[in-house]
Design an enzyme around this catalytic site. Structure first.
Site, PDB file in Angstrom:
ATOM      1  N   HIS A 107      54.211  42.964  34.769  1.00 28.60           N
ATOM      2  CA  HIS A 107      53.273  43.826  33.049  1.00 28.60           C
ATOM      3  C   HIS A 107      52.659  42.325  33.701  1.00 28.60           C
ATOM      4  O   HIS A 107      50.750  42.581  33.940  1.00 28.60           O
ATOM      5  CB  HIS A 107      54.254  43.302  32.266  1.00 28.60           C
ATOM      6  CG  HIS A 107      53.571  43.763  30.465  1.00 28.60           C
ATOM      7  ND1 HIS A 107      52.340  43.588  30.631  1.00 28.60           N
ATOM      8  CD2 HIS A 107      53.635  43.097  29.662  1.00 28.60           C
ATOM      9  CE1 HIS A 107      52.051  44.358  29.371  1.00 28.60           C
ATOM     10  NE2 HIS A 107      53.253  43.971  28.785  1.00 28.60           N
TER      11      HIS A 107
ATOM     12  N   HIS B 189      49.312  51.397  38.356  1.00 29.49           N
ATOM     13  CA  HIS B 189      49.740  51.631  37.316  1.00 29.49           C
ATOM     14  C   HIS B 189      50.138  52.955  36.575  1.00 29.49           C
ATOM     15  O   HIS B 189      50.375  53.912  36.849  1.00 29.49           O
ATOM     16  CB  HIS B 189      48.310  51.699  35.785  1.00 29.49           C
ATOM     17  CG  HIS B 189      48.354  51.142  34.677  1.00 29.49           C
ATOM     18  ND1 HIS B 189      48.196  51.703  33.544  1.00 29.49           N
ATOM     19  CD2 HIS B 189      48.127  50.325  34.192  1.00 29.49           C
ATOM     20  CE1 HIS B 189      48.807  51.296  32.736  1.00 29.49           C
ATOM     21  NE2 HIS B 189      48.050  50.276  33.119  1.00 29.49           N
TER      22      HIS B 189
ATOM     23  N   ASP C 150      44.253  43.987  36.678  1.00 32.31           N
ATOM     24  CA  ASP C 150      44.619  42.185  37.072  1.00 32.31           C
ATOM     25  C   ASP C 150      43.388  41.799  37.764  1.00 32.31           C
ATOM     26  O   ASP C 150      44.169  40.837  39.466  1.00 32.31           O
ATOM     27  CB  ASP C 150      46.226  41.982  37.122  1.00 32.31           C
ATOM     28  CG  ASP C 150      46.834  41.674  35.885  1.00 32.31           C
ATOM     29  OD1 ASP C 150      46.293  40.934  35.353  1.00 32.31           O
ATOM     30  OD2 ASP C 150      47.626  42.710  35.160  1.00 32.31           O
TER      31      ASP C 150
HETATM   32  N1  CMC Z   1      51.929  48.875  45.821  1.00 33.65           N
HETATM   33  C1  CMC Z   1      52.323  49.293  46.789  1.00 33.65           C
HETATM   34  N2  CMC Z   1      52.631  50.439  46.265  1.00 33.65           N
HETATM   35  C2  CMC Z   1      52.482  50.463  45.109  1.00 33.65           C
HETATM   36  C3  CMC Z   1      51.779  49.649  44.125  1.00 33.65           C
HETATM   37  C4  CMC Z   1      51.563  49.004  44.279  1.00 33.65           C
HETATM   38  N3  CMC Z   1      51.260  48.026  43.214  1.00 33.65           N
HETATM   39  N4  CMC Z   1      51.903  50.331  43.021  1.00 33.65           N
HETATM   40  C5  CMC Z   1      52.574  51.476  42.821  1.00 33.65           C
HETATM   41  N5  CMC Z   1      53.248  51.383  44.183  1.00 33.65           N
HETATM   42  C6  CMC Z   1      53.879  53.205  45.259  1.00 33.65           C
HETATM   43  C7  CMC Z   1      55.274  52.355  44.404  1.00 33.65           C
HETATM   44  O1  CMC Z   1      55.970  51.793  46.098  1.00 33.65           O
HETATM   45  C8  CMC Z   1      56.162  54.014  45.025  1.00 33.65           C
HETATM   46  O2  CMC Z   1      55.765  54.794  46.286  1.00 33.65           O
HETATM   47  P1  CMC Z   1      56.893  55.452  46.852  1.00 33.65           P
HETATM   48  O3  CMC Z   1      56.999  56.615  45.839  1.00 33.65           O
HETATM   49  O4  CMC Z   1      56.593  55.824  48.195  1.00 33.65           O
HETATM   50  O5  CMC Z   1      57.965  54.539  46.285  1.00 33.65           O
HETATM   51  C9  CMC Z   1      54.725  54.666  44.306  1.00 33.65           C
HETATM   52  O6  CMC Z   1      53.447  53.724  43.907  1.00 33.65           O
HETATM   53  C10 CMC Z   1      54.911  54.763  42.676  1.00 33.65           C
HETATM   54  O7  CMC Z   1      55.240  53.488  41.906  1.00 33.65           O
HETATM   55  P2  CMC Z   1      55.820  53.073  40.745  1.00 33.65           P
HETATM   56  O8  CMC Z   1      56.737  51.910  40.578  1.00 33.65           O
HETATM   57  O9  CMC Z   1      57.341  54.540  40.022  1.00 33.65           O
HETATM   58  O10 CMC Z   1      55.009  53.887  39.758  1.00 33.65           O
HETATM   59  P3  CMC Z   1      55.295  52.770  37.949  1.00 33.65           P
HETATM   60  O11 CMC Z   1      54.249  53.798  37.055  1.00 33.65           O
HETATM   61  O12 CMC Z   1      56.938  52.704  37.802  1.00 33.65           O
HETATM   62  O13 CMC Z   1      54.468  51.524  38.342  1.00 33.65           O
HETATM   63  C11 CMC Z   1      53.525  49.439  38.321  1.00 33.65           C
HETATM   64  C12 CMC Z   1      53.777  50.850  37.428  1.00 33.65           C
HETATM   65  C13 CMC Z   1      52.482  49.078  37.432  1.00 33.65           C
HETATM   66  C14 CMC Z   1      54.506  48.638  37.759  1.00 33.65           C
HETATM   67  C15 CMC Z   1      53.147  49.620  39.663  1.00 33.65           C
HETATM   68  O14 CMC Z   1      51.662  50.109  40.133  1.00 33.65           O
HETATM   69  C16 CMC Z   1      53.119  47.603  40.357  1.00 33.65           C
HETATM   70  O15 CMC Z   1      53.763  47.403  40.402  1.00 33.65           O
HETATM   71  N6  CMC Z   1      51.656  47.538  40.559  1.00 33.65           N
HETATM   72  C17 CMC Z   1      51.620  45.946  40.883  1.00 33.65           C
HETATM   73  C18 CMC Z   1      51.904  45.062  39.874  1.00 33.65           C
HETATM   74  C19 CMC Z   1      50.868  46.021  38.520  1.00 33.65           C
HETATM   75  O16 CMC Z   1      49.755  44.935  39.250  1.00 33.65           O
HETATM   76  N7  CMC Z   1      51.138  44.940  37.164  1.00 33.65           N
HETATM   77  C20 CMC Z   1      49.660  44.658  36.652  1.00 33.65           C
HETATM   78  C21 CMC Z   1      49.799  46.200  35.563  1.00 33.65           C
HETATM   79  S1  CMC Z   1      48.041  46.169  34.930  1.00 33.65           S
HETATM   80  C22 CMC Z   1      48.060  45.247  33.668  1.00 33.65           C
HETATM   81  C23 CMC Z   1      49.148  45.636  32.515  1.00 33.65           C
HETATM   82  O17 CMC Z   1      49.049  46.965  31.879  1.00 33.65           O
HETATM   83  O18 CMC Z   1      50.723  45.567  32.080  1.00 33.65           O
END
Ligand code: CMC
Length: 375
Positions: A221, A260, A311
């Site tokens: 987050h 995201h 971020d």
């Molecule tokens: N790097 C590599 N792979 C990723 C990333 C990433 N940053 N984000 C998503 N993926 C991949 C993930 O591995 C998955 O792949 P697969 O289907 O092959 O397993 C797919 O994309 C879907 O990911 P998810 O975790 O199901 O998606 P989510 O909606 O739960 O994730 C997230 C959202 C923000 C937690 C994730 O994109 C992430 O971990 N990003 C990195 C952390 C980050 O930058 N956080 C700041 C978010 S913006 C600030 C805020 O508003 O909080």
């Protein structure tokens, strides 16, 4: 047992109605109370945005002046809290310190923290005091003199001053103001949801914000921009971006600053901060961060089809403003507190205990075994 579909992470679950913030995840738009973030970032100030979120409309010139003055007069940290801040270990994480300080403030200011009566007063108090709390702790760690009140400074300039002890240029203050505007609210993100869950039990505003700060701390987050800067340090030069990023992806590591839950295209806040990263870099005659981040973007998009989130560029902006890395997430809190408190106020107006259910996946027909018979 009744079978039901579990939405892991509550993905796509509509939990409540709100008129504060709208994210168009497919169109890449972010709206506060009806206004597009691009227009607000180009033309407004953080103080106006706080007013907008709390009252649901833009302030008149007089209302804005009143709020600006009020926020400036509410900046002082009470003496007992100052003493507490003097006692926390210098090695503490600033987010732990902030969470502890906001929680402690409720003990010293019980009338402000109660639900109902003066919640807007509490919202203003928390918004005004957070930069001072951060500044106090930062200065103590650096052995710098205690912070001197500067009521003439805008909220953004005061936050910069608190964390640097030197005057900000107009461009620097504006960059910080824009960053604060962009982070002020984001619909039902994890920390805002945590704040609303706490408020929905009829708990107080300060407890709700304490829950929110603890939730924001996590790297999925609020903590991602700090990790982005660590990645840039690891990469070093744009030519090495491809190799480092691909190796991380091959190890199934997440690249911070990308992806995201709601945006399926580029986060509009990333677009605006990318521009500020370039502007600040040009002013300083050093576009290293900007070029590195552009290259990381190119590789991540090509390899994974992921877009940048807020971020990705915020850390580079804060670094160029001279803010230490460990204060990046606390700055997020210094802005998001406006949104958290607006959501708590909204929750109080239409209160319904937030209490979902879980799909039970354990056994139901076990019998108690006396202790002496257990292996
Ligand atoms: N790097 C590599 N792979 C990723 C990333 C990433 N940053 N984000 C998503 N993926 C991949 C993930 O591995 C998955 O792949 P697969 O289907 O092959 O397993 C797919 O994309 C879907 O990911 P998810 O975790 O199901 O998606 P989510 O909606 O739960 O994730 C997230 C959202 C923000 C937690 C994730 O994109 C992430 O971990 N990003 C990195 C952390 C980050 O930058 N956080 C700041 C978010 S913006 C600030 C805020 O508003 O909080």
């Amino acid at each position: 047992m009744v079978e039901s579909a579990v939405q892991r992470g509550l993905e796509d679950v509509v939990a409540l109605e709100s008129r504060i913030c709208f994210i168009d995840g497919k169109g890449g738009r972010l709206i506060y109370e009806g206004y597009d973030i691009r227009e607000l970032a180009a033309r407004s100030t953080f103080e106006e945005i706080a007013y907008l979120l709390w009252y649901g409309r833009l302030p008149s010139a007089r209302q804005l002046e009143e709020l600006t003055t009020r926020l400036a007069t509410l900046r002082e940290v009470p003496a007992p809290l100052r003493r507490l801040l003097e006692q926390v270990p210098e090695s503490s994480s600033p987010m732990d310190v902030l969470r502890t300080a906001v929680s402690a403030l409720a003990v010293y200011e019980p009338s402000e923290s109660q639900p109902g009566a003066n919640s807007i007063g509490g919202a203003q108090r928390l918004t005004a005091v957070i930069p001072t709390i951060l500044g106090e702790f930062h200065r103590r760690r650096k052995g710098m003199p205690a912070i001197r009140a500067r009521p003439e400074l805008s909220h953004a300039a005061w936050l910069l001053y608190a964390l640097r002890d030197k005057e900000a240029s107009e461009l620097e203050s504006r960059a910080m103001d824009v960053a604060l505007i962009l982070h002020a609210d984001h619909e039902l993100n994890a920390s805002t949801f945590a704040a609303r869950v706490t408020a929905s039990t009829l708990s107080d505003l300060y407890s709700s914000v304490t829950s929110a700060i603890g939730t924001l701390k996590g790297p999925l987050h609020g903590g991602a921009n700090e990790r982005v800067m660590e990645l840039l340090e690891e990469i070093g030069t744009p030519e090495k971006a491809e190799e480092v990023v691909k190796a991380k992806l091959a190890r199934h590591e997440r690249i911070m600053g990308f992806g995201h839950r709601v945006y399926k295209v580029e986060d509009p806040r990333a677009t605006i901060l990318r521009d500020w990263s370039r502007r600040l870099g040009e002013t300083r005659g050093d576009l290293r961060y900007y070029h590195l981040l552009r290259e990381v973007e190119r590789v991540v998009h090509r390899e994974k089809g992921l877009y940048p989130n807020v971020d990705l560029y915020s850390g580079s902006v804060y670094s160029m403003l001279g803010i230490p890395k460990e204060f990046f997430t606390p700055i997020f809190a210094a802005s998001r507190v406006a949104g958290w408190t607006a959501h708590v106020l909204e929750e109080y107006q239409d209160l319904r205990l937030i209490r979902p259910t879980a799909q039970y996946v354990g056994p139901v027909d076990l019998h108690y075994t006396p202790l002496e018979l257990r292996e």
